[in-house]
Each structure stands twice: as C-alpha cells, then as structure tokens.
Scaffold this motif. Structure first.
Motif, short mmCIF file in Angstrom:
data_model
loop_
_atom_site.label_atom_id
_atom_site.label_comp_id
_atom_site.label_asym_id
_atom_site.label_seq_id
_atom_site.Cartn_x
_atom_site.Cartn_y
_atom_site.Cartn_z
N CYS A 1 8.12 43.07 -34.66
CA CYS A 1 9.44 42.95 -33.55
C CYS A 1 8.83 42.68 -32.27
O CYS A 1 9.21 42.07 -31.64
N GLN A 2 8.12 43.78 -31.94
CA GLN A 2 7.61 43.89 -30.64
C GLN A 2 6.88 42.76 -30.15
O GLN A 2 7.15 42.43 -29.08
N GLY A 3 5.97 42.29 -31.13
CA GLY A 3 4.98 41.27 -30.79
C GLY A 3 5.87 40.00 -30.68
O GLY A 3 5.28 39.08 -30.11
N LEU A 4 7.11 39.85 -31.04
CA LEU A 4 7.69 38.48 -31.01
C LEU A 4 8.89 38.81 -29.89
O LEU A 4 9.51 37.67 -29.62
N ALA A 5 9.00 39.74 -29.05
CA ALA A 5 10.00 39.76 -28.06
C ALA A 5 9.64 38.77 -27.09
O ALA A 5 8.50 38.67 -26.43
N GLY A 6 10.90 38.17 -26.51
CA GLY A 6 10.60 37.02 -25.64
C GLY A 6 9.95 35.74 -26.12
O GLY A 6 9.99 34.82 -25.46
N LYS A 7 9.85 35.86 -27.42
CA LYS A 7 9.21 34.54 -27.94
C LYS A 7 10.38 33.78 -28.95
O LYS A 7 11.66 34.52 -29.09
N ALA A 8 10.30 32.44 -29.12
CA ALA A 8 11.16 31.66 -30.08
C ALA A 8 10.80 31.99 -31.50
O ALA A 8 9.78 32.17 -32.22
N VAL A 9 11.91 32.58 -32.03
CA VAL A 9 12.23 32.93 -33.67
C VAL A 9 13.24 32.40 -34.29
O VAL A 9 14.11 31.87 -33.67
N ARG A 10 13.05 32.46 -35.63
CA ARG A 10 14.32 32.08 -36.30
C ARG A 10 14.51 33.18 -37.42
O ARG A 10 13.86 33.71 -37.89
N MET A 11 15.99 33.24 -37.65
CA MET A 11 16.30 34.35 -38.59
C MET A 11 17.53 33.57 -39.61
O MET A 11 18.32 33.05 -39.01
N GLU A 12 17.27 34.25 -40.65
CA GLU A 12 18.56 33.77 -41.70
C GLU A 12 19.41 34.80 -42.06
O GLU A 12 19.09 35.78 -42.32
#
Length: 215
Positions: free
Chosen positions: A70-81
């Motif tokens: 989660c910390q590594g994806l902070a500020g990045k484009a993600v998708r969640m279901e």
C-alpha cells in the motif's frame, strides 16, 4: 374465383408473391441500443490493489499500519474492486467503498460502527447539485491513491482515499455513471445530510436524538 374477386395485387399479396416490376419494401428495424464504452484498455494503466493489502493484520500495539504494498502505491494510479456502502455522505463528492456489500447509518455512528477497517473514501468530481448515487453492483474504481489521516465532513477520519478517475462494472469493465442529481435521489432526501433540496429539519442525525440540559 376468390383471387379474381380480390384483384391482382391483393391476390399476389395473399399468395406471398409480389407484382412483376415492383420492389420488396423491407420492414425498418429499431436502432440497436449502444452499449456503454469499455474501460478494459484504460484499466491496464492502473495497478490492482486489494482491500486486504491496505493494512497490516493483525494490528500491532500501535494500531493499524499500512502494508508495504500500500505504501509503495501511494500517489500512484490504482484500481480496486468492491461495493459502494449504502450510506449518504455529508460531502456530496464522496462515497464509501468496501470489499463486501455494507450499509451504514450515520445516526448510529457514535454508538456502533459496523463498517470494516479497510474502508476507502472515494472522491469524485461532480457538478453542483449532483452526488454519487448508491448502486448495488460490484464495481471497479480507478484513480490515484492517497494515504494519511484526514478529518472528513461526517466526523470520520479517513486513512485511505481514492481520487476517482473512472468507475466501471467489475465484470464487464463497462463505464458506470454514479453521479446523479441530488433532487432525484429519494433515499438521500430522507436519510442523508441537509442540502439545498432538503432542509435540515428532515435530517436524521445523532444530534437529533440528544437533549441538552442547562445546569
């Protein structure tokens, strides 16, 4: 004798034929309903993130902490279901997002909170007078991940926020439009926070059930 009495054109029609030199007229078909555009290609630009990857479990002595993923994806484009919580947030740009179908009554928030810890606040761009409307289907939300504590309008402190770019059906990845005029959201008019379409006197809040006494 019957065919002669009806006339040549009528007789040919009954016989399933057409008069020589005439053209068959095709019956017009209704236009096909266009399907919603797909976000399948767009979704590849967003890294998948699961709700179970938001916080370390079980919680340690200092409480919840974000996972390394989660910390590594902070500020990045993600998708969640997941699913929209059946709840009407006081901020008309926000809806609550969880892994499983959930409902929340703001009037009982201070007494009991049934929402899961891995709760995401999804923030949408909406026009004045609009707000996300609850949908029962499983959806995919694509946007930029934002972490850190922040006080929200309903008094809750959010820890995970998704600044929404797109919403799609989780199975087909077809675009889902959640934004709807507040005046057309009947449930919100009864249960939600006050707004220009709904006076505060009809709001169901925890404060409405409290009484204040003067010593």
């Amino acid at each position: 004798m019957i065919l002669i009495a009806l006339g040549t054109a009528s007789a040919l029609m009954l016989a399933g034929l057409r008069e020589p030199g005439t053209q068959e007229i095709a019956t017009p078909r209704p236009p096909a309903t266009p399907s919603a555009p797909s976000l399948a290609e767009e979704s590849r630009l967003y890294t998948p993130l699961r709700f179970e990857d938001l916080f370390v479990t079980p919680a340690g002595p200092r409480g919840l902490s974000y996972t390394t993923t989660c910390q590594g994806l902070a500020g990045k484009a993600v998708r969640m279901e997941g699913h929209m919580v059946r709840h009407y947030h006081e901020d008309t740009t926000v809806f609550l997002f969880t892994a499983v179908p959930s409902a929340h009554n703001q009037a009982e928030y201070l007494l009991a909170d049934s929402l899961p810890t891995s709760l995401v606040h999804v923030i949408m761009n909406v026009r004045p007078g609009d707000s996300p409307a609850w949908r029962p289907q499983r959806i995919t939300v694509m946007g930029r991940l934002e972490l850190g504590p922040r006080q929200e309008a309903d008094g809750r402190v959010s820890h995970v926020r998704l600044l929404c770019d797109h919403v799609a059906d989780a199975r087909t990845l077809e675009v889902v439009e959640l934004r709807k005029p507040l005046a057309l959201q009947r449930d919100r008019m009864v249960m939600g926070p006050p707004n220009s379409f709904r006076p505060a006197s009809r709001t169901i809040t925890a404060q409405a059930s409290q009484t204040t006494t003067t010593p």
